[in-house]
Structures are given as C-alpha cells and as structure tokens.
Design an enzyme around this catalytic site. Structure first.
Site, mmCIF file in Angstrom:
data_model
loop_
_atom_site.group_PDB
_atom_site.id
_atom_site.type_symbol
_atom_site.label_atom_id
_atom_site.label_comp_id
_atom_site.label_asym_id
_atom_site.label_seq_id
_atom_site.Cartn_x
_atom_site.Cartn_y
_atom_site.Cartn_z
ATOM 1 N N GLU A 99 0.818 -1.201 0.000
ATOM 2 C CA GLU A 99 0.000 0.000 0.000
ATOM 3 C C GLU A 99 0.859 1.260 0.000
ATOM 4 O OE1 GLU A 99 -3.914 -1.874 2.149
ATOM 5 O OE2 GLU A 99 -2.713 -0.493 3.315
ATOM 6 N N CYS A 112 3.391 8.450 1.327
ATOM 7 C CA CYS A 112 3.918 7.497 2.298
ATOM 8 C C CYS A 112 4.218 6.194 1.547
ATOM 9 C CB CYS A 112 2.878 7.293 3.394
ATOM 10 S SG CYS A 112 3.438 6.189 4.685
ATOM 11 N N CYS A 119 6.716 -6.952 7.146
ATOM 12 C CA CYS A 119 7.842 -6.460 7.949
ATOM 13 C C CYS A 119 8.235 -7.541 8.934
ATOM 14 C CB CYS A 119 7.441 -5.193 8.704
ATOM 15 S SG CYS A 119 8.827 -4.400 9.555
ATOM 16 N N CYS A 123 6.964 -5.093 15.617
ATOM 17 C CA CYS A 123 6.564 -4.059 16.576
ATOM 18 C C CYS A 123 5.126 -4.347 16.967
ATOM 19 C CB CYS A 123 6.696 -2.661 15.966
ATOM 20 S SG CYS A 123 8.393 -2.265 15.510
ATOM 21 N N CYS A 126 1.857 -2.418 15.539
ATOM 22 C CA CYS A 126 1.804 -2.095 14.115
ATOM 23 C C CYS A 126 1.100 -3.204 13.339
ATOM 24 C CB CYS A 126 3.223 -1.911 13.572
ATOM 25 S SG CYS A 126 3.237 -1.510 11.816
ATOM 26 N N GLU A 173 10.581 -2.057 7.017
ATOM 27 C CA GLU A 173 11.669 -1.321 7.653
ATOM 28 C C GLU A 173 12.673 -0.964 6.546
ATOM 29 O OE1 GLU A 173 12.722 0.148 10.483
ATOM 30 O OE2 GLU A 173 14.529 0.521 9.323
ATOM 31 N N SER A 204 12.186 6.698 7.747
ATOM 32 C CA SER A 204 11.805 6.396 9.130
ATOM 33 C C SER A 204 12.265 4.986 9.481
ATOM 34 C CB SER A 204 10.284 6.504 9.267
ATOM 35 O OG SER A 204 9.889 6.172 10.578
ATOM 36 N N SER A 226 11.620 5.886 15.118
ATOM 37 C CA SER A 226 10.426 5.478 15.870
ATOM 38 C C SER A 226 10.845 5.114 17.285
ATOM 39 C CB SER A 226 9.780 4.278 15.176
ATOM 40 O OG SER A 226 9.309 4.677 13.907
ATOM 41 N N HIS A 228 8.990 5.788 20.638
ATOM 42 C CA HIS A 228 7.794 5.231 21.299
ATOM 43 C C HIS A 228 7.901 4.972 22.795
ATOM 44 C CE1 HIS A 228 6.534 4.873 17.249
ATOM 45 N NE2 HIS A 228 7.213 3.795 16.976
ATOM 46 N N CYS A 354 -1.218 5.721 9.840
ATOM 47 C CA CYS A 354 0.029 5.078 10.276
ATOM 48 C C CYS A 354 -0.277 3.759 10.960
ATOM 49 C CB CYS A 354 0.744 5.913 11.326
ATOM 50 S SG CYS A 354 1.348 7.467 10.770
HETATM 51 N N1 SAH Z 1 9.659 0.609 9.999
HETATM 52 C C1 SAH Z 1 9.714 2.039 9.970
HETATM 53 C C2 SAH Z 1 8.698 2.706 9.080
HETATM 54 C C3 SAH Z 1 7.267 2.201 9.100
HETATM 55 S S1 SAH Z 1 6.165 2.685 10.380
HETATM 56 C C4 SAH Z 1 9.642 2.580 11.366
HETATM 57 O O1 SAH Z 1 9.451 1.820 12.295
HETATM 58 O O2 SAH Z 1 9.839 3.782 11.552
HETATM 59 C C5 SAH Z 1 5.857 4.382 10.267
HETATM 60 C C6 SAH Z 1 5.461 4.984 11.634
HETATM 61 O O3 SAH Z 1 4.145 4.590 12.053
HETATM 62 C C7 SAH Z 1 6.397 4.515 12.736
HETATM 63 O O4 SAH Z 1 6.746 5.559 13.589
HETATM 64 C C8 SAH Z 1 5.535 3.497 13.446
HETATM 65 O O5 SAH Z 1 5.995 3.241 14.711
HETATM 66 C C9 SAH Z 1 4.177 4.146 13.394
HETATM 67 N N2 SAH Z 1 3.091 3.220 13.671
HETATM 68 C C10 SAH Z 1 3.059 1.897 13.459
HETATM 69 N N3 SAH Z 1 1.891 1.368 13.856
HETATM 70 C C11 SAH Z 1 1.144 2.387 14.303
HETATM 71 C C12 SAH Z 1 -0.194 2.481 14.801
HETATM 72 N N4 SAH Z 1 -0.965 1.411 14.901
HETATM 73 N N5 SAH Z 1 -0.642 3.698 15.148
HETATM 74 C C13 SAH Z 1 0.131 4.775 15.019
HETATM 75 N N6 SAH Z 1 1.390 4.758 14.559
HETATM 76 C C14 SAH Z 1 1.890 3.569 14.199
#
Ligand code: SAH
Length: 384
Positions: A99, A112, A119, A123, A126, A173, A204, A226, A228, A354
């Site tokens: 997507e 985006c 992936c 995480c 996600c 990633e 990112s 990221s 968190h 996201c």
């Molecule tokens: N793998 C990379 C890029 C993809 S995620 C990374 O981790 O940065 C892009 C952003 O969306 C990241 O900051 C991720 O942590 C965030 N993200 C993932 N799942 C999410 C969710 N359910 N709600 C809000 N942000 C989320």
C-alpha cells in the site's frame, strides 16, 4: 507483462541516473545523455512505451525495445478518502501487494511509501507486523509507487508540484532493504526524477543502528526514528529490535547522523498508547532524552518530536489515549520548550493511517522464520 520479459529485459525503473547512464553506455553502446531523455519521459511525463519517446531516433527505440522495459506496478485498487487522502493497493507480483498513501495538506503533498512486503520487526502495535514478512521491494517497486502517485496527480516537477514530500513510512523497515531504498531515494531527489529536496525525503526507522551510520555516509535525507518509549524495558516490549540496539546506542547513532549532516535535526516519532506510554513519567523521560540529544549537538531543537495517536486495527490489544491524555502529554513537552506536533489522523476511513497498512503478504511464515533467525544471528545488517 509476462514473466519471460521480466527476466530478460532490464526494467529501467530499477536504475537511478548513474545506473541508467551506465546501461546506455555499456549495454547499449549509446551516449550517456540519452539516459537523461529517457528519465524525463518516464518520471516527468509518465510514459512507459519507447515508441512514444519521440526525441529518440528510431534505431535507438528499437534497441531499447529489445533490451529494456519500463514495468510499473499494477494498481489493484485505489481508494480516495473524504479528507483528500488517497490509497493505492499495488500488485508487486502474483501474490503480493503493498500500500501507498498520498496525504495532501496545506501547501504540500506527502506520499507514504512502502519498502518491504510485510515487515520482520514485529513491533507490537503495528498492523504490518501482524502480516509477517515476505520480501524486500526492488528499486523499481519502490520508485513505482512514486511514479503511480505522480501520474495520478498529474505531477510535473518544477511546474505542478502536487507531490512535495516522500516519507518512507509505509510498510516495512527501509533500513533492512538498504541498497534498493537508497537507490530509489536518489531517483526521488534527482531533477530528472521527482526533483524533491533532500529535506523533503524522510526515512523512518525502528532503529537499526549500524544502518543509520551507513545511511549517513551515502545519503542526505531527513531521518525519523520510531522511539515510542523513553526506557529500554518498555521500548523492548513495543519494539523488539530494541533488545539488540538499546536506546543509548540508538541515540548515539542519531547524534552521529545529525553531526554528519552538519546540524540537521532528527525527528523522533512517538506513538501514544493508552496507559502504556502516555503517562507523565513517560513524557518526562522523553523530555530528558530529547534534551540530552540537543546538548550533544549543542543545538536547540536538534531533536524534533512527532506525536502519533495510536491507530487501532482489528485484533490489537492497544488503544488510543483520549484527547485529554494526548494534550497532557503534549503540554508537558511544550512546557519543556519543545514543539511536539500531534500528527493528525488522516485517511482513517480508508484504513490508510500510520500502522494500518497491510497490503497482501503471502507465503510469509517460512521467510519470517528465516529472517528472525538471521536477526538473532546478527546477520541482518547486510540488506536482505
Ligand atoms: N519501519 C519504519 C517505518 C514504518 S512505520 C519505522 O518503524 O519507523 C511508520 C510509523 O508509524 C512509525 O513511527 C511506526 O511506529 C508508526 N506506527 C506503526 N503502527 C502504528 C499504529 N498502529 N498507530 C500509530 N502509529 C503507528
């Protein structure tokens, strides 16, 4: 396009300017500047048929026809959101789809972009992680996402810039697919490609420390990390990669990145989850980390914070904090002197926010197991 064609012809979408020049000189025995003409046809005018490239001679067009192709992703479906956000599901091969999301905002349009089918990082919050990992996207498949959006938007660099920013924040990633991502970003920034400024292309990462250092050597793009969570215990729960590259090491690599970029800021993304990482003590921990970062760089606002309210997806155990909790968290950061914009949720009516990107990931179990093993063996540093 048939499988046979795919295996015998060079897909020109796989090449950046340097690669295309080499292809013209070495494979076709042509002048390098011909590559520039072809790049403009592909990326500015969205032409994929050589016969339409009218400023190339007939003989050259025939040669290109024989040795090359311009294979773009197939749009499986597209979905406009009521807020102007637009999502494409793009077929990458017979069984996989990814997507891509376009998000228009005042004075800018951000795409985006995904870097992998699925992936492997797992995480916990996600949605892409729940899909597992299948494979890296090729350069062509990454550039193809920008090509598709630019074509849809009628984008012409220097004239009509509806596409002003790219964030590598889609599925995957990006630092685990290093070479393809770096090459694709070079096309995004090239005037003969999409002409985006360095600062307007953002990578990112969940924090793959050695690859952040490698990126600093080869690219000038903006870095987003990221984060968190402000401490290792919590971060390791949310982002398992933290067990391998804990916060202190991650922050050091970000310091090195910013130093090499002569004082560019780094953005730290913080997804807010109710009762998990949204409490005042977490805000205070984050403030300390950000302050340390600024001090290391001797620069105010070297660390930028981006707050992302959690976007729910089916089956998740996490929840978005209520607005009051989000505001309270933001206020603490503001009071420490740090602007911390809350990322507005866009496109959630089409599951394009996201962490909601899923695509279609087939045949993932085996590959996922292989990838995990390499991660544990420490072998992920070489791009898969
Ligand atoms: N793998 C990379 C890029 C993809 S995620 C990374 O981790 O940065 C892009 C952003 O969306 C990241 O900051 C991720 O942590 C965030 N993200 C993932 N799942 C999410 C969710 N359910 N709600 C809000 N942000 C989320």
């Amino acid at each position: 396009m048939t499988e046979v064609a795919a295996s015998t012809k060079q897909n020109l979408l796989d090449l950046d300017r340097e690669g295309l020049e080499r292809f013209f000189a070495d494979t076709l025995g042509e002048k390098r500047f011909r590559a520039h003409q072809v790049m403009k046809w592909i990326h500015h005018r969205h032409v994929t048929e050589f016969e339409q490239m009218t400023d190339l001679g007939k003989a050259l067009r025939a040669k290109l026809e024989a040795h090359a192709e311009i294979r773009v992703p197939q749009v499986q479906f597209e979905k406009p959101s009521t807020d102007g956000t637009h999502k494409w599901l793009l077929a990458m091969d017979g069984s996989n789809a990814i997507e891509t999301v376009y998000i228009p905002d005042k004075g800018r349009g951000t795409l985006c972009v995904s870097s992998q089918v699925g992936c492997a990082l797992n995480c916990q919050f996600c949605s892409t992680a729940t899909q597992g990992f299948n494979r890296n996207l090729s350069t062509a498949e990454i550039v193809g996402q920008v090509w598709t959006a630019a074509k849809h938007l009628g984008n012409v660099p220097h004239k009509q810039r509806r596409l002003t920013n790219v964030v590598m924040m889609g599925m995957g990633e990006p630092l685990m697919n290093f070479d393809n991502v770096v090459r694709a970003m070079s096309v995004m920034r090239d005037d003969l490609g999409y002409g985006l400024a360095n600062k307007r292309v953002t990578l990112s990462t969940a924090g793959l420390v050695p690859m952040i250092d490698r990126l600093a050597e080869v690219s000038d793009v903006s870095l987003a990390v990221s984060l968190h969570a402000p401490d290792d215990e919590l971060r390791s729960q949310l982002v398992p990669l933290n067990k391998k590259y804990p916060i202190a090491e991650l922050m050091e690599s970000c310091v090195r990145y910013a130093q090499r970029k002569r004082g560019e800021s780094v953005t730290f993304e913080y997804t807010l989850m109710k009762d998990v990482n949204d409490q005042p003590q977490h805000a205070r921990g984050l403030i300390r980390l950000m302050r340390d970062f600024d001090n290391r760089l001797q620069m105010k606002d070297a660390a930028k914070v981006n707050l992302i309210p959690f976007n729910p997806f089916p089956g998740t155990r996490y929840q978005r904090p209520d607005d009051a909790a989000i505001r309270r968290f933001q206020k603490l950061l503001n009071e420490s002197g740090r602007i911390a914009p809350v990322r507005r949720t866009r496109g959630d009516d089409i599951d394009a926010a996201c962490g909601q990107l899923k695509g279609q990931v087939m045949d993932r179990t085996r590959r996922q197991a292989e990838f995990r093993k390499r991660l544990e063996d420490g072998g992920v540093d070489a791009a898969a």
